[in-house]
Design a protein around this motif. Sequence first.
Motif, PDB file in Angstrom:
ATOM      1  N   ASN A  92       5.672  25.854 -65.148  1.00 21.95           N
ATOM      2  CA  ASN A  92       5.678  25.349 -66.526  1.00 21.95           C
ATOM      3  C   ASN A  92       7.004  24.690 -66.914  1.00 21.95           C
ATOM      4  O   ASN A  92       7.188  24.311 -68.072  1.00 21.95           O
ATOM      5  CB  ASN A  92       5.387  26.493 -67.502  1.00 21.95           C
ATOM      6  CG  ASN A  92       3.999  27.056 -67.339  1.00 21.95           C
ATOM      7  OD1 ASN A  92       3.074  26.351 -66.926  1.00 21.95           O
ATOM      8  ND2 ASN A  92       3.818  28.331 -67.643  1.00 21.95           N
ATOM      9  N   LYS A  95       6.658  21.009 -68.251  1.00 18.31           N
ATOM     10  CA  LYS A  95       6.044  21.029 -69.582  1.00 18.31           C
ATOM     11  C   LYS A  95       7.049  21.509 -70.621  1.00 18.31           C
ATOM     12  O   LYS A  95       7.137  20.955 -71.731  1.00 18.31           O
ATOM     13  CB  LYS A  95       4.825  21.946 -69.568  1.00 18.31           C
ATOM     14  CG  LYS A  95       4.151  22.107 -70.918  1.00 18.31           C
ATOM     15  CD  LYS A  95       2.989  23.093 -70.824  1.00 18.31           C
ATOM     16  CE  LYS A  95       2.373  23.334 -72.197  1.00 18.31           C
ATOM     17  NZ  LYS A  95       1.268  24.331 -72.129  1.00 18.31           N
ATOM     18  N   HIS A  96       7.819  22.532 -70.263  1.00 16.31           N
ATOM     19  CA  HIS A  96       8.838  23.067 -71.173  1.00 16.31           C
ATOM     20  C   HIS A  96       9.882  22.005 -71.484  1.00 16.31           C
ATOM     21  O   HIS A  96      10.269  21.813 -72.645  1.00 16.31           O
ATOM     22  CB  HIS A  96       9.498  24.286 -70.525  1.00 16.31           C
ATOM     23  CG  HIS A  96      10.700  24.800 -71.248  1.00 16.31           C
ATOM     24  ND1 HIS A  96      10.627  25.455 -72.458  1.00 16.31           N
ATOM     25  CD2 HIS A  96      12.029  24.749 -70.938  1.00 16.31           C
ATOM     26  CE1 HIS A  96      11.831  25.790 -72.858  1.00 16.31           C
ATOM     27  NE2 HIS A  96      12.705  25.369 -71.965  1.00 16.31           N
ATOM     28  N   HIS A  97      10.339  21.280 -70.462  1.00 17.40           N
ATOM     29  CA  HIS A  97      11.350  20.238 -70.668  1.00 17.40           C
ATOM     30  C   HIS A  97      10.816  19.086 -71.511  1.00 17.40           C
ATOM     31  O   HIS A  97      11.510  18.582 -72.402  1.00 17.40           O
ATOM     32  CB  HIS A  97      11.817  19.699 -69.314  1.00 17.40           C
ATOM     33  CG  HIS A  97      12.720  20.633 -68.582  1.00 17.40           C
ATOM     34  ND1 HIS A  97      13.046  20.484 -67.252  1.00 17.40           N
ATOM     35  CD2 HIS A  97      13.371  21.763 -68.998  1.00 17.40           C
ATOM     36  CE1 HIS A  97      13.868  21.455 -66.884  1.00 17.40           C
ATOM     37  NE2 HIS A  97      14.069  22.243 -67.914  1.00 17.40           N
ATOM     38  N   MET A  98       9.563  18.679 -71.256  1.00 15.22           N
ATOM     39  CA  MET A  98       9.010  17.513 -71.937  1.00 15.22           C
ATOM     40  C   MET A  98       8.611  17.787 -73.389  1.00 15.22           C
ATOM     41  O   MET A  98       8.621  16.874 -74.219  1.00 15.22           O
ATOM     42  CB  MET A  98       7.786  16.996 -71.173  1.00 15.22           C
ATOM     43  CG  MET A  98       8.085  16.421 -69.796  1.00 15.22           C
ATOM     44  SD  MET A  98       9.193  14.976 -69.837  1.00 15.22           S
ATOM     45  CE  MET A  98      10.778  15.719 -69.422  1.00 15.22           C
ATOM     46  N   ASN A  99       8.291  19.051 -73.710  1.00 18.80           N
ATOM     47  CA  ASN A  99       7.720  19.320 -75.034  1.00 18.80           C
ATOM     48  C   ASN A  99       8.425  20.386 -75.867  1.00 18.80           C
ATOM     49  O   ASN A  99       8.256  20.399 -77.090  1.00 18.80           O
ATOM     50  CB  ASN A  99       6.244  19.744 -74.883  1.00 18.80           C
ATOM     51  CG  ASN A  99       5.416  18.715 -74.157  1.00 18.80           C
ATOM     52  OD1 ASN A  99       5.375  17.563 -74.538  1.00 18.80           O
ATOM     53  ND2 ASN A  99       4.762  19.135 -73.085  1.00 18.80           N
ATOM     54  N   GLU A 100       9.181  21.282 -75.230  1.00 17.08           N
ATOM     55  CA  GLU A 100       9.628  22.456 -75.975  1.00 17.08           C
ATOM     56  C   GLU A 100      11.140  22.659 -76.009  1.00 17.08           C
ATOM     57  O   GLU A 100      11.685  23.022 -77.050  1.00 17.08           O
ATOM     58  CB  GLU A 100       8.974  23.713 -75.367  1.00 17.08           C
ATOM     59  CG  GLU A 100       7.451  23.668 -75.379  1.00 17.08           C
ATOM     60  CD  GLU A 100       6.847  24.730 -74.484  1.00 17.08           C
ATOM     61  OE1 GLU A 100       7.617  25.498 -73.849  1.00 17.08           O
ATOM     62  OE2 GLU A 100       5.600  24.810 -74.403  1.00 17.08           O
ATOM     63  N   ARG A 118      17.013  17.571 -77.844  1.00 13.21           N
ATOM     64  CA  ARG A 118      15.785  17.432 -78.646  1.00 13.21           C
ATOM     65  C   ARG A 118      15.989  17.879 -80.084  1.00 13.21           C
ATOM     66  O   ARG A 118      15.490  17.237 -81.018  1.00 13.21           O
ATOM     67  CB  ARG A 118      14.651  18.218 -77.999  1.00 13.21           C
ATOM     68  CG  ARG A 118      13.335  18.122 -78.778  1.00 13.21           C
ATOM     69  CD  ARG A 118      12.165  18.722 -78.043  1.00 13.21           C
ATOM     70  NE  ARG A 118      11.674  17.837 -77.001  1.00 13.21           N
ATOM     71  CZ  ARG A 118      11.771  18.070 -75.707  1.00 13.21           C
ATOM     72  NH1 ARG A 118      12.340  19.178 -75.293  1.00 13.21           N
ATOM     73  NH2 ARG A 118      11.297  17.207 -74.832  1.00 13.21           N
TER      74      ARG A 118
END
Length: 228
Positions: A92, A95-100, A118
């Motif tokens: 994950n 996904k963590h880097h791209m969204n959270e 971010r």
Amino acid sequence: MRIVFQIFPDNATKRELRVKFVECPNKKCGWKGNFRNYEGHYDVCAWLLILCNKQGCDEMVIRGNLASHLENECLMRIVQCQFCEVKIVFKNVEKHHMNECPLYPVKCQYCGRDDFTRDKLKLHQDPTDGDCEKKLVLCTYSVVGCEEQIQAEDLVTHLENRMLDHQEQLLHNVLKVHGFVESNKKDKEAMQQLFSQFEDQEKQSEKIKKRCAQLEKDISNVLENVNQ
């Protein structure tokens, strides 16, 4: 006639197998010994392919490499985000880097600056307090109907160029509110008239009740005199 077959263990064959000399079928393993000892070897053979014991991982790995797999290769291993240090499952991470991840380095899609994390990007692009001159903002007259989104640096030009349109939209909304107020005013007057009529009818009803009570009393007196 029903025939029943019974199977009996062949103890002689069993004894023969127990002393039979065998080798581990894994070519890289050098184990050799009696067949009776092979089962014990099978449970510990370092070259045997086994399923990773992490739930969710379907990898088959050599038993001797399992520890290394769990630490360095398993998709279900727990790792620490290199930016925010949160612990997450390895599969994950992207996904963590791209969204959270709040500290992941990102680029402003409006002005092109790429020196933000971010969480700082949100402040940079904030419609009210952000300092991005190319961020998209709503027109000042959006509350009265202008639906355009403009880059912040072009807002003044937009207001100057669309002044007549904005005034027309503003007038339309003022007239709409005025009509609503007038409509409510008429409705209020109609309700007041209804309440007034109701009060008059209630007063008439009270008078009728009193008149009926008096008539009942008069009739009662007449009946008493007749009986005497």
